[in-house]
Design a protein around this motif. Sequence first.
Motif, short mmCIF file in Angstrom:
data_model
loop_
_atom_site.label_atom_id
_atom_site.label_comp_id
_atom_site.label_asym_id
_atom_site.label_seq_id
_atom_site.Cartn_x
_atom_site.Cartn_y
_atom_site.Cartn_z
N MET A 28 -12.18 -2.86 44.02
CA MET A 28 -12.46 -2.60 45.43
C MET A 28 -12.09 -1.16 45.74
N PRO A 29 -12.72 -0.56 46.75
CA PRO A 29 -12.56 0.88 46.98
C PRO A 29 -11.17 1.32 47.44
N ASP A 30 -10.47 0.50 48.25
CA ASP A 30 -9.17 0.96 48.76
C ASP A 30 -8.03 0.62 47.81
N THR A 31 -7.84 -0.66 47.58
CA THR A 31 -6.81 -1.15 46.66
C THR A 31 -7.44 -2.20 45.77
N ASP A 32 -7.25 -2.08 44.47
CA ASP A 32 -7.88 -3.05 43.57
C ASP A 32 -7.18 -4.39 43.65
N GLY A 33 -7.89 -5.45 43.19
CA GLY A 33 -7.39 -6.80 43.31
C GLY A 33 -6.10 -7.05 42.55
N VAL A 34 -5.94 -6.43 41.39
CA VAL A 34 -4.72 -6.63 40.61
C VAL A 34 -3.51 -6.06 41.34
N THR A 35 -3.68 -4.89 41.96
CA THR A 35 -2.59 -4.29 42.73
C THR A 35 -2.22 -5.17 43.92
N LEU A 36 -3.24 -5.71 44.60
CA LEU A 36 -2.98 -6.61 45.73
C LEU A 36 -2.25 -7.86 45.25
N LEU A 37 -2.65 -8.38 44.10
CA LEU A 37 -1.99 -9.55 43.54
C LEU A 37 -0.51 -9.25 43.28
N LYS A 38 -0.23 -8.06 42.73
CA LYS A 38 1.16 -7.65 42.48
C LYS A 38 1.96 -7.57 43.79
N GLU A 39 1.31 -7.06 44.84
CA GLU A 39 1.98 -6.96 46.15
C GLU A 39 2.37 -8.35 46.65
N TRP A 40 1.43 -9.29 46.59
CA TRP A 40 1.72 -10.63 47.06
C TRP A 40 2.84 -11.28 46.25
N GLN A 41 2.82 -11.04 44.94
CA GLN A 41 3.88 -11.60 44.11
C GLN A 41 5.23 -10.98 44.47
N ARG A 42 5.26 -9.66 44.64
CA ARG A 42 6.50 -8.95 44.97
C ARG A 42 7.08 -9.41 46.30
N ASP A 43 6.19 -9.65 47.27
CA ASP A 43 6.63 -9.99 48.62
C ASP A 43 6.79 -11.50 48.84
N ILE A 96 -10.72 -7.51 28.96
CA ILE A 96 -9.87 -8.65 28.63
C ILE A 96 -8.43 -8.36 29.02
N ASP A 97 -7.99 -7.12 28.81
CA ASP A 97 -6.62 -6.74 29.16
C ASP A 97 -6.36 -6.92 30.65
N THR A 98 -7.36 -6.56 31.46
CA THR A 98 -7.20 -6.72 32.91
C THR A 98 -7.09 -8.19 33.28
N ALA A 99 -7.92 -9.02 32.68
CA ALA A 99 -7.88 -10.45 32.95
C ALA A 99 -6.53 -11.04 32.53
N VAL A 100 -6.03 -10.61 31.38
CA VAL A 100 -4.74 -11.11 30.90
C VAL A 100 -3.61 -10.67 31.83
N GLU A 101 -3.67 -9.42 32.29
CA GLU A 101 -2.65 -8.92 33.21
C GLU A 101 -2.65 -9.71 34.51
N ALA A 102 -3.84 -9.97 35.05
CA ALA A 102 -3.94 -10.73 36.30
C ALA A 102 -3.36 -12.13 36.12
N THR A 103 -3.65 -12.74 35.00
CA THR A 103 -3.12 -14.08 34.73
C THR A 103 -1.60 -14.04 34.61
N ARG A 104 -1.08 -12.99 33.96
CA ARG A 104 0.37 -12.86 33.80
C ARG A 104 1.06 -12.70 35.15
N ILE A 105 0.41 -11.98 36.07
CA ILE A 105 1.00 -11.77 37.39
C ILE A 105 1.02 -13.06 38.20
N GLY A 106 0.02 -13.89 37.99
CA GLY A 106 0.02 -15.15 38.75
C GLY A 106 -1.35 -15.70 39.08
N ALA A 107 -2.43 -14.99 38.72
CA ALA A 107 -3.78 -15.53 38.94
C ALA A 107 -3.97 -16.76 38.05
#
Length: 238
Positions: free
Chosen positions: A55-70, A86-97
Amino acid sequence: MANILVVDDEMGIRELLSEILSDEGHVILTAENAQQARDVRAASTPDLVLLDIWMPDTDGVTLLKEWQRDGLLTMPVIMMSGHATIDTAVEATRIGAMNFLEKPIALQKLLKAVQQGLSRGQEPVRPLVYQSRHSSLSTEASTAAYAHPSVQAHTTVTMIAATEVAAVPQPQGFTVPFELPLREARDAFERAYFEHHLVREGGSMTRVAERTGLERTHLYRKLKQLGVEPSKLVKRGG
């Protein structure tokens, strides 16, 4: 019915997902960027989030990290992307997706992922509504039926037939004038046929597809061709 947040910067994707999931009986909220998604999450907790990665402002993985942090990652999140590695998908899953869908998203994969996501959240899996609506279906029977995907479709149709047919009124007084041209007569019959099944199944396109023996994509095209609007029809019937 569940509240689902769709976050994607592409209007066409938001509209398509909203239409499909609304036809399944869900309430859809949309956000075109991360800030709008933050605002929605601050005001409420959706039952499920479909979140685009790029996404143009903040990417979905960063937003996911924010929600997890908060401490706001309390709902199932399904990531979507047409260009993620694949690395991005794995990272998102590790964060909580809980899942990752590659665009263009296949219809059946979308519905299956949404159902799985809702089954892990506060909302029960939607097909179990049959048990709550009809006391004649025991909890054990419903659970056993949906525990085996290989017999799920057959069991669903059998359960509906055994419990709902008598309760749903059949079309009364429907006639097609023989004076009509064949095409118009056929369209009139098909329109009444699909309207009956849509009301009968509470607007669920999945169950109507099972009832009529059509693929969902074919069913969507047929209803559009006939001018049948499921959402308006169900509201009128309810």
